[in-house]
Scaffold this motif. Sequence first.
Motif, PDB file in Angstrom:
ATOM      1  N   ALA A 183     -75.412  -8.719   7.550  1.00  0.00           N
ATOM      2  CA  ALA A 183     -74.936 -10.094   7.700  1.00  0.00           C
ATOM      3  C   ALA A 183     -73.979 -10.258   8.882  1.00  0.00           C
ATOM      4  O   ALA A 183     -73.915 -11.337   9.478  1.00  0.00           O
ATOM      5  CB  ALA A 183     -74.264 -10.562   6.417  1.00  0.00           C
ATOM      6  N   GLU A 184     -73.261  -9.211   9.217  1.00  0.00           N
ATOM      7  CA  GLU A 184     -72.366  -9.289  10.374  1.00  0.00           C
ATOM      8  C   GLU A 184     -73.147  -9.551  11.664  1.00  0.00           C
ATOM      9  O   GLU A 184     -72.622 -10.150  12.593  1.00  0.00           O
ATOM     10  CB  GLU A 184     -71.547  -8.009  10.507  1.00  0.00           C
ATOM     11  N   ALA A 185     -74.405  -9.105  11.696  1.00  0.00           N
ATOM     12  CA  ALA A 185     -75.225  -9.300  12.898  1.00  0.00           C
ATOM     13  C   ALA A 185     -76.083 -10.558  12.811  1.00  0.00           C
ATOM     14  O   ALA A 185     -76.213 -11.289  13.792  1.00  0.00           O
ATOM     15  CB  ALA A 185     -76.125  -8.087  13.121  1.00  0.00           C
ATOM     16  N   ASP A 186     -76.693 -10.812  11.633  1.00  0.00           N
ATOM     17  CA  ASP A 186     -77.591 -11.960  11.497  1.00  0.00           C
ATOM     18  C   ASP A 186     -77.699 -12.316  10.015  1.00  0.00           C
ATOM     19  O   ASP A 186     -78.355 -11.617   9.243  1.00  0.00           O
ATOM     20  CB  ASP A 186     -78.960 -11.619  12.080  1.00  0.00           C
ATOM     21  N   ALA A 187     -77.074 -13.409   9.632  1.00  0.00           N
ATOM     22  CA  ALA A 187     -77.019 -13.811   8.227  1.00  0.00           C
ATOM     23  C   ALA A 187     -78.403 -14.128   7.660  1.00  0.00           C
ATOM     24  O   ALA A 187     -78.672 -13.866   6.484  1.00  0.00           O
ATOM     25  CB  ALA A 187     -76.098 -15.010   8.054  1.00  0.00           C
ATOM     26  N   SER A 188     -79.294 -14.672   8.483  1.00  0.00           N
ATOM     27  CA  SER A 188     -80.637 -15.008   8.008  1.00  0.00           C
ATOM     28  C   SER A 188     -81.407 -13.750   7.608  1.00  0.00           C
ATOM     29  O   SER A 188     -82.066 -13.712   6.571  1.00  0.00           O
ATOM     30  CB  SER A 188     -81.422 -15.757   9.084  1.00  0.00           C
ATOM     31  N   VAL A 189     -81.336 -12.736   8.424  1.00  0.00           N
ATOM     32  CA  VAL A 189     -82.018 -11.478   8.110  1.00  0.00           C
ATOM     33  C   VAL A 189     -81.393 -10.846   6.866  1.00  0.00           C
ATOM     34  O   VAL A 189     -82.105 -10.351   5.993  1.00  0.00           O
ATOM     35  CB  VAL A 189     -81.983 -10.502   9.305  1.00  0.00           C
ATOM     36  N   ALA A 190     -80.077 -10.884   6.769  1.00  0.00           N
ATOM     37  CA  ALA A 190     -79.403 -10.318   5.597  1.00  0.00           C
ATOM     38  C   ALA A 190     -79.841 -11.027   4.315  1.00  0.00           C
ATOM     39  O   ALA A 190     -80.055 -10.381   3.288  1.00  0.00           O
ATOM     40  CB  ALA A 190     -77.888 -10.406   5.765  1.00  0.00           C
ATOM     41  N   MET A 191     -80.002 -12.340   4.375  1.00  0.00           N
ATOM     42  CA  MET A 191     -80.427 -13.096   3.190  1.00  0.00           C
ATOM     43  C   MET A 191     -81.850 -12.732   2.791  1.00  0.00           C
ATOM     44  O   MET A 191     -82.154 -12.529   1.618  1.00  0.00           O
ATOM     45  CB  MET A 191     -80.308 -14.595   3.434  1.00  0.00           C
ATOM     46  N   VAL A 192     -82.739 -12.630   3.765  1.00  0.00           N
ATOM     47  CA  VAL A 192     -84.122 -12.245   3.464  1.00  0.00           C
ATOM     48  C   VAL A 192     -84.161 -10.823   2.904  1.00  0.00           C
ATOM     49  O   VAL A 192     -84.885 -10.538   1.947  1.00  0.00           O
ATOM     50  CB  VAL A 192     -85.019 -12.395   4.717  1.00  0.00           C
ATOM     51  N   VAL A 215     -81.072  -4.163  17.094  1.00  0.00           N
ATOM     52  CA  VAL A 215     -82.175  -5.120  16.982  1.00  0.00           C
ATOM     53  C   VAL A 215     -81.694  -6.534  16.668  1.00  0.00           C
ATOM     54  O   VAL A 215     -82.156  -7.502  17.275  1.00  0.00           O
ATOM     55  CB  VAL A 215     -83.183  -4.653  15.892  1.00  0.00           C
ATOM     56  N   MET A 216     -80.773  -6.660  15.732  1.00  0.00           N
ATOM     57  CA  MET A 216     -80.393  -7.981  15.229  1.00  0.00           C
ATOM     58  C   MET A 216     -79.382  -8.705  16.103  1.00  0.00           C
ATOM     59  O   MET A 216     -79.594  -9.860  16.472  1.00  0.00           O
ATOM     60  CB  MET A 216     -79.876  -7.847  13.795  1.00  0.00           C
ATOM     61  N   ALA A 217     -78.271  -8.063  16.393  1.00  0.00           N
ATOM     62  CA  ALA A 217     -77.174  -8.734  17.112  1.00  0.00           C
ATOM     63  C   ALA A 217     -77.586  -9.281  18.480  1.00  0.00           C
ATOM     64  O   ALA A 217     -77.207 -10.407  18.817  1.00  0.00           O
ATOM     65  CB  ALA A 217     -75.974  -7.802  17.242  1.00  0.00           C
TER      66      ALA A 217
END
Length: 102
Positions: free
Chosen positions: A70-79, A24-26
Amino acid sequence: MTAAETLLTLDTAVSKAKDIADRVMAPTAAANEKAGRFSEDAIDALGKAGLLGLTIPGPRPFASIVATLAEADASVAMVYKMHICAAATILAARPAARWPTS
């Protein structure tokens, strides 16, 4: 579904996070970043996988899941990190007697 049926092991949680990161993310991370969009699909997938309701024992398991995202999407990891930290704070602040026992 009972509480016992929704419990995740660390390996299962990381595996689910990796699947969501890859599937989904990457694929959309670069386009979302360029357009200034946030992946609501990723948050929806994390919720459906049971990862938004986790209470994680200790910082290392939590870091494993956040790093995977975070390896795929840092913004999603932060949320995700902010959501779990807020949920843990609320959980810690509520008196135990107010939680259901079954």
